[in-house]
Design a protein around this motif. Structure first.
Motif, short mmCIF file in Angstrom:
data_model
loop_
_atom_site.label_atom_id
_atom_site.label_comp_id
_atom_site.label_asym_id
_atom_site.label_seq_id
_atom_site.Cartn_x
_atom_site.Cartn_y
_atom_site.Cartn_z
N UNK A 1 0.84 -1.20 0.00
CA UNK A 1 0.00 0.00 0.00
C UNK A 1 0.87 1.25 0.00
N UNK A 2 0.38 2.27 -0.62
CA UNK A 2 1.12 3.53 -0.74
C UNK A 2 1.31 4.19 0.63
N UNK A 3 2.51 4.68 0.87
CA UNK A 3 2.78 5.46 2.08
C UNK A 3 2.19 6.86 1.91
N UNK A 4 1.33 7.25 2.83
CA UNK A 4 0.73 8.58 2.74
C UNK A 4 1.72 9.66 3.18
N UNK A 5 2.63 9.29 4.08
CA UNK A 5 3.67 10.22 4.53
C UNK A 5 5.03 9.63 4.18
N UNK A 6 5.85 10.40 3.50
CA UNK A 6 7.15 9.90 3.09
C UNK A 6 8.24 10.32 4.07
N UNK A 7 7.98 10.08 5.33
CA UNK A 7 8.97 10.27 6.39
C UNK A 7 8.97 9.03 7.27
N UNK A 8 10.14 8.46 7.48
CA UNK A 8 10.27 7.25 8.30
C UNK A 8 11.39 7.47 9.32
N UNK A 9 11.27 6.79 10.46
CA UNK A 9 12.32 6.80 11.47
C UNK A 9 12.92 5.40 11.52
N UNK A 10 14.22 5.32 11.25
CA UNK A 10 14.95 4.04 11.23
C UNK A 10 16.27 4.23 11.97
N UNK A 11 16.54 3.39 12.95
CA UNK A 11 17.81 3.41 13.69
C UNK A 11 18.18 4.81 14.18
N UNK A 12 17.19 5.53 14.69
CA UNK A 12 17.45 6.84 15.23
C UNK A 12 17.59 7.95 14.20
N UNK A 13 17.34 7.61 12.93
CA UNK A 13 17.39 8.62 11.88
C UNK A 13 15.99 8.90 11.35
N UNK A 14 15.69 10.15 11.13
CA UNK A 14 14.44 10.55 10.50
C UNK A 14 14.73 10.85 9.04
N UNK A 15 14.15 10.03 8.17
CA UNK A 15 14.46 10.12 6.75
C UNK A 15 13.20 10.54 5.98
N UNK B 1 29.74 3.40 10.79
CA UNK B 1 30.05 2.00 10.47
C UNK B 1 28.86 1.08 10.38
N UNK B 2 27.64 1.61 10.48
CA UNK B 2 26.43 0.77 10.43
C UNK B 2 25.54 1.18 9.25
N UNK B 3 25.18 0.19 8.45
CA UNK B 3 24.29 0.43 7.31
C UNK B 3 22.85 0.39 7.77
N UNK B 4 22.05 1.36 7.36
CA UNK B 4 20.62 1.34 7.66
C UNK B 4 19.83 1.45 6.36
N UNK B 5 18.70 0.76 6.34
CA UNK B 5 17.86 0.66 5.14
C UNK B 5 16.50 1.28 5.43
N UNK B 6 16.07 2.19 4.55
CA UNK B 6 14.81 2.90 4.73
C UNK B 6 13.87 2.55 3.58
N UNK B 7 12.71 1.92 3.87
CA UNK B 7 11.76 1.56 2.81
C UNK B 7 10.64 2.59 2.66
N UNK B 8 10.23 2.80 1.42
CA UNK B 8 9.07 3.63 1.12
C UNK B 8 8.26 2.95 0.01
N UNK B 9 6.96 3.13 0.04
CA UNK B 9 6.10 2.65 -1.04
C UNK B 9 5.40 3.86 -1.66
N UNK B 10 5.60 4.01 -2.98
CA UNK B 10 5.02 5.16 -3.68
C UNK B 10 4.08 4.67 -4.78
N UNK B 11 3.21 5.56 -5.21
CA UNK B 11 2.32 5.29 -6.34
C UNK B 11 2.69 6.25 -7.46
#
Length: 289
Positions: A174-188, A276-286
């Protein structure tokens, strides 16, 4: 006066015929340089996947890839996967270009795109790569092998894998209505300059500290660049592996340019590194038409 008029008419006709001939036979088809052409290939191992780089779609694909597990894959078990790269004559392709520090990038996703992994097979020589994917649950997965033979074009081959074991609950895309995510203490936050099919666009990831809201400016290179982006369509038929416009950027902004060949839902994964740590941020767009 009449002779001058007739001369002008004849000259105009000659110019018109010349221009028509040039348009028919010598015009540049800019679609051949579209980094996201989605044409099907004759090779059954190739889905016409798009890798996000400026490679002419008209360049002939001369590779054939065999995916084979040592035994039937099962969730929770470490089953090695062999990836054998041959040419159309069945002879091994032995030499490959290094692309962002690796000879091959392997993307593994579940059918519903809820699971994502980006790993790097080890090259054993003579066209053979090997890797041990992690399948967290049973069900259907799709794997994409992304590589560039020397003196060849960037190539993506895919294969569907059925994994034994308990299946996870399917998560509808499903489409993300807000394209802001928090992952590993980062707001992306993800933004597009415009979003439509068939046009080059810029997508920008802005990365801040989730607590302080201060911009993060010390991103480290991940595989030789500030970040990497993979986008896959909801039907898994379109694959984009996009590299940053400024590979040496350190944040808070990371910009990527690509285009989406068709409308619909896409899952996007942005990958970055800090401390030194890789973080992955997912988004779903339409993507609209």
């Amino acid at each position: 006066m009449e002779r001058k008029f007739l001369t002008m008419v004849v000259f105009s006709l000659i110019i018109s015929l010349f221009l028509a001939a040039c348009s028919k036979d010598g015009s540049m088809d800019h679609g051949n340089m579209d980094q996201n052409s989605n044409k099907k290939q004759t090779d059954p191992n190739h889905d016409g996947m798009n890798h996000g780089d400026m490679t002419p779609s008209s360049q002939k694909d001369n590779t054939n890839v065999e995916f084979s597990f040592k035994e039937n894959p099962e969730s929770g078990k470490q089953i090695p996967l062999d990836i054998k790269v041959n040419n159309k004559d069945g002879k091994p392709i032995k030499d490959f270009e290094v692309e962002h520090e690796k000879l091959m990038h392997l993307i593994v996703v579940s059918k519903d795109l809820s699971y994502f992994d980006h790993i790097h097979p080890e090259y054993k020589g003579n066209g053979l790569f090997t890797v041990t994917p992690n399948f967290p649950s049973g069900g259907e997965y799709k794997i994409y092998a992304d590589f560039t033979p020397k003196e060849g074009s960037k190539t993506v081959k895919s294969n569907v894998v059925t994994v034994a074991g308990n299946k996870a609950k399917t998560t509808p895309l499903t489409e993300d209505k807000e394209l802001t995510k928090v992952v590993d203490g980062k707001e992306v936050t993800l933004k597009f300059d415009h979003l439509m099919t068939g046009m080059d666009l810029t997508m920008t990831f802005t990365i801040n500290d989730a607590k302080t809201k201060q911009p993060i400016k010390n991103l480290q290179p991940y595989l030789g660049a500030v970040g990497h982006v993979v986008a896959i369509s909801g039907d898994t038929e379109t694959y984009l592996h996009v590299h940053p416009m400024d590979e040496k950027a350190t944040g808070p902004n990371a910009k990527f340019m690509t285009s989406f060949p068709k409308s619909g839902l896409y899952k996007i994964w942005g990958q970055f590194q800090q401390n030194g740590k890789v973080f992955t941020v997912p988004f779903t767009i339409n993507v609209p038409k």
